[in-house]
Design a protein around this motif. Structure first.
Motif, PDB file in Angstrom:
ATOM      1  N   LEU A 166      40.054  33.088  56.657  1.00  0.00           N
ATOM      2  CA  LEU A 166      39.036  32.319  55.950  1.00  0.00           C
ATOM      3  C   LEU A 166      39.178  32.547  54.450  1.00  0.00           C
ATOM      4  CD1 LEU A 166      36.536  30.532  56.659  1.00  0.00           C
ATOM      5  CD2 LEU A 166      35.160  32.627  56.557  1.00  0.00           C
ATOM      6  N   LEU A 167      39.011  31.495  53.687  1.00  0.00           N
ATOM      7  CA  LEU A 167      39.013  31.574  52.234  1.00  0.00           C
ATOM      8  C   LEU A 167      37.583  31.338  51.768  1.00  0.00           C
ATOM      9  CD1 LEU A 167      41.268  31.982  50.094  1.00  0.00           C
ATOM     10  CD2 LEU A 167      41.277  29.503  49.791  1.00  0.00           C
ATOM     11  N   VAL A 168      37.003  32.339  51.151  1.00  0.00           N
ATOM     12  CA  VAL A 168      35.585  32.286  50.771  1.00  0.00           C
ATOM     13  C   VAL A 168      35.458  32.201  49.251  1.00  0.00           C
ATOM     14  CG1 VAL A 168      33.345  33.446  50.920  1.00  0.00           C
ATOM     15  CG2 VAL A 168      35.013  33.685  52.787  1.00  0.00           C
ATOM     16  N   ARG A 169      34.852  31.150  48.771  1.00  0.00           N
ATOM     17  CA  ARG A 169      34.589  31.064  47.335  1.00  0.00           C
ATOM     18  C   ARG A 169      33.451  32.009  46.976  1.00  0.00           C
ATOM     19  NH1 ARG A 169      32.539  26.142  46.892  1.00  0.00           N
ATOM     20  NH2 ARG A 169      30.409  26.865  46.494  1.00  0.00           N
ATOM     21  N   ILE A 170      33.696  32.845  45.962  1.00  0.00           N
ATOM     22  CA  ILE A 170      32.686  33.828  45.573  1.00  0.00           C
ATOM     23  C   ILE A 170      32.139  33.568  44.167  1.00  0.00           C
ATOM     24  CG2 ILE A 170      33.559  35.621  47.098  1.00  0.00           C
ATOM     25  CD1 ILE A 170      35.017  36.845  44.698  1.00  0.00           C
ATOM     26  N   ALA A 171      32.804  32.730  43.382  1.00  0.00           N
ATOM     27  CA  ALA A 171      32.352  32.417  42.022  1.00  0.00           C
ATOM     28  C   ALA A 171      32.897  31.037  41.628  1.00  0.00           C
ATOM     29  CB  ALA A 171      32.840  33.482  41.035  1.00  0.00           C
TER      30      ALA A 171
END
Length: 291
Positions: free
Chosen positions: A78-83
């Motif tokens: 999974l690729l999670v956008r954090i900013a």
């Protein structure tokens, strides 16, 4: 380095619904304590079935099916956008993966979600972080630490360290020890690990790719070598020096893996349904069988 778990001797009753082999010390779970997903919501139970099958169809089979590989990963990446703002949809998926992982325990087997330390900056200036589901075989991890005690000691890891902590210590190690630690944990032959670290260091120094061959162990899932080609490439793969003959450890790895794969191919045909369910029942039977 031990490459396969052999359960021998008389089993005696152990804690938490397991039996423990008197000679090997490995746990043999009871069916009731194996992958207890009954408390999960139906959607989560469905994901649990899928996750277990994805591990089994790939190199995770050799972790799940007896500890030939101490750990395996690359399931449900999974690729999670954090900013600049968190991706709430990805976080919902991540939370579901953690619920499922907590239920996928059976004797020596456990699953967790790894969040990688490094982040990536995209072209749109957003920042993302990678995650992956990891399956481990506790006794195999312990044996690997014991076989490379001096190396793991430098990371503060001892044989009793929880596998999740072991992976975290390796993930946050400097570049070369990180490569070496993952190589050992993924069950690659020692000489292949030595080559990978050496080639990586050389490549970093001079900006070139050291010539290599790739060795593969059979997996149910296969990918094509090129676009449009038939899927022939198994997912359990490691690099060796170009033209290198099979090493003694590689031979032992193949010998340990072959009966696990043959057993899975036979069992999969009978157990896995057209809707891709059946992995939970298959491996409950596999892991709770007394030998």
């Amino acid at each position: 380095m031990a490459l396969a778990m052999i359960v021998i001797g008389t089993a005696c009753v152990g804690p938490r619904g397991t039996a423990r082999s008197a000679m090997s010390g490995s746990t043999v779970p009871t069916a009731a304590a194996c992958f207890s997903v009954a408390t999960l919501a139906p959607a989560d139970r469905r994901v649990a079935e899928q996750v277990l099958l994805e591990f089994a169809d790939r190199e995770g089979l050799y972790t799940l099916g007896g500890g030939v590989k101490p750990i395996s990963s690359d399931v449900r990446d999974l690729l999670v956008r954090i900013a600049p703002t968190p991706d709430t949809s990805a976080l919902v998926t991540l939370e579901q993966q953690r619920r499922v992982a907590a239920a996928l325990t059976c004797g020596e087997i456990g699953v967790f979600v790894q969040v990688f330390t490094a982040t990536q900056r995209r072209r749109d200036s957003s920042e993302v972080r990678n995650t992956s589901m990891v399956i481990f075989h506790r006794a195999a991890v312990r044996r690997t630490i014991e076989a490379h005690r001096s190396f793991f000691a430098m990371l503060g890891v001892t044989p009793s360290t929880d596998p999740r902590e072991v992976v975290l210590a390796v993930e946050n190690a400097p570049r070369s020890p990180r490569w070496r630690g993952y190589g050992y944990l993924f069950g690659y032959p020692d000489d292949a690990v030595d080559f990978f670290v050496r080639a990586g260091e050389e490549g970093d120094a001079n900006g070139t790719l050291v010539p290599r061959d790739f060795r593969r162990i059979d997996t149910w899932y296969k990918s094509p070598a090129s676009i449009g080609a038939a899927p022939t490439m198994s997912s359990f793969v490691f690099a060796v020096p170009k033209g290198a003959p099979e090493s003694e450890q590689e031979g032992r790895l193949r010998a340990a893996a072959a009966p696990v794969y043959a057993r899975y191919v036979k069992a999969r045909g009978a157990a896995i349904q057209p809707d891709s369910t059946g992995a939970l029942a298959l491996f409950r039977g596999w892991l709770t069988a007394r030998r």
